[in-house]
Design an enzyme around this catalytic site. Sequence first.
Site, PDB file in Angstrom:
ATOM      1  N   HIS A 119      -5.490 -10.756  -4.187  1.00  0.00           N
ATOM      2  CA  HIS A 119      -4.168 -11.187  -3.744  1.00  0.00           C
ATOM      3  C   HIS A 119      -3.189 -11.452  -4.878  1.00  0.00           C
ATOM      4  O   HIS A 119      -2.015 -11.749  -4.620  1.00  0.00           O
ATOM      5  CB  HIS A 119      -4.299 -12.422  -2.844  1.00  0.00           C
ATOM      6  CG  HIS A 119      -4.841 -12.095  -1.482  1.00  0.00           C
ATOM      7  ND1 HIS A 119      -6.176 -11.864  -1.254  1.00  0.00           N
ATOM      8  CD2 HIS A 119      -4.217 -11.920  -0.292  1.00  0.00           C
ATOM      9  CE1 HIS A 119      -6.361 -11.586   0.025  1.00  0.00           C
ATOM     10  NE2 HIS A 119      -5.189 -11.611   0.632  1.00  0.00           N
ATOM     11  N   ASP A 169       0.807  -1.225   0.000  1.00  0.00           N
ATOM     12  CA  ASP A 169       0.000   0.000   0.000  1.00  0.00           C
ATOM     13  C   ASP A 169       0.836   1.269   0.000  1.00  0.00           C
ATOM     14  O   ASP A 169       0.308   2.360  -0.250  1.00  0.00           O
ATOM     15  CB  ASP A 169      -0.932   0.019   1.211  1.00  0.00           C
ATOM     16  CG  ASP A 169      -2.031  -1.027   1.126  1.00  0.00           C
ATOM     17  OD1 ASP A 169      -2.454  -1.328   0.002  1.00  0.00           O
ATOM     18  OD2 ASP A 169      -2.450  -1.540   2.169  1.00  0.00           O
TER      19      ASP A 169
END
Length: 340
Positions: A270, A126
């Site tokens: 993912h 992130d």
Amino acid sequence: MKIGILTSGGDCPGLNAVIRGAVIKGDQIYGVKFAGILDGYRGLAEGDMIPLPRKRVRGLSFVGGTILGTSRTNPYERGGLENIKEQLHDNEVDAIIAIGGEGTLSAAKRLADDGIHVVGVPKTIDNDVAATDYTFGFDTAVAIATESIDRLRTTAESHHRCMVVEVMGRHVGWIALYAGIAGGTHASLLPEFPVTIDQICVWVNKAKNRGRAPVIVVAEGFKPLGQDQETTSRGLGQDGRMRLGGIGEQLAPIIEKKTGIETRAVQLGHLQRGGVPTARDRVIATRYGTAAIDAVMEGKWGHMVALHGDDIVTVDLHDATTELKSVPRELWDEAGILFG
């Protein structure tokens, strides 16, 4: 001296490169030993550790995931500080290199405040850890998202569809921003900057009217203006946090109804965490690993290695964990010129 290494929180490409860098330099330059703490802070709380000799880290720079395993365990919830000290004593571990994101580093700060010898390494796809320009794992996630957008664009154009591509980003939209710019999307929807459904449809229609198949990238934590809560269809995770996901599926039928354009949603999930790291992430992660062992040998407890420009420095964990590093308005405005 024996140093414990742990990887905690969400996995990402580059973790093994950090481990390799730290162990090789620690062995070759300082002559120290290493213990691999298994499954993050769970292994610390339970004393689940293995020897980590140099031969165990050979060839790891390009290997995804983490050979040590990971978890989202809070070490203080399993016996508290005295148990942690006991496990370190019993395993003859003198210091810890904690590799992880905001949650992992916050726990590392607490450990350091309680007298445990800890040095942090910033990891997260992130890119939301403060006090460092980049976290490793981010570049790989952006590369995967960008390649996916490139592939989806060709099928969207073939069918004259709109594509909504959902990427990770719970609280910040760095992946959506960078992948949107690199992939040439017609809008990037970030948690930091809510916009209305009508504005999204304006961008979609502008692209359609120019003969394009609109492509929108949206971070999983994005909330349309007026919506109170992030989108989730999967309840709570084991750590008690909402498992975000589904904003793309939420937006697609609304866009289709309002614009008349057939719209499909794709959730990358993912995929962004898996596989081999990019060259940039391999380099950053390796440099973080070698710098972390230097910080340990210098006794910089309660500090984290960080990237400032091209330089690796150390910063106080307090500065790294006080707040998340969010996308500044000027960057989103800069990207916004390309929307529609």
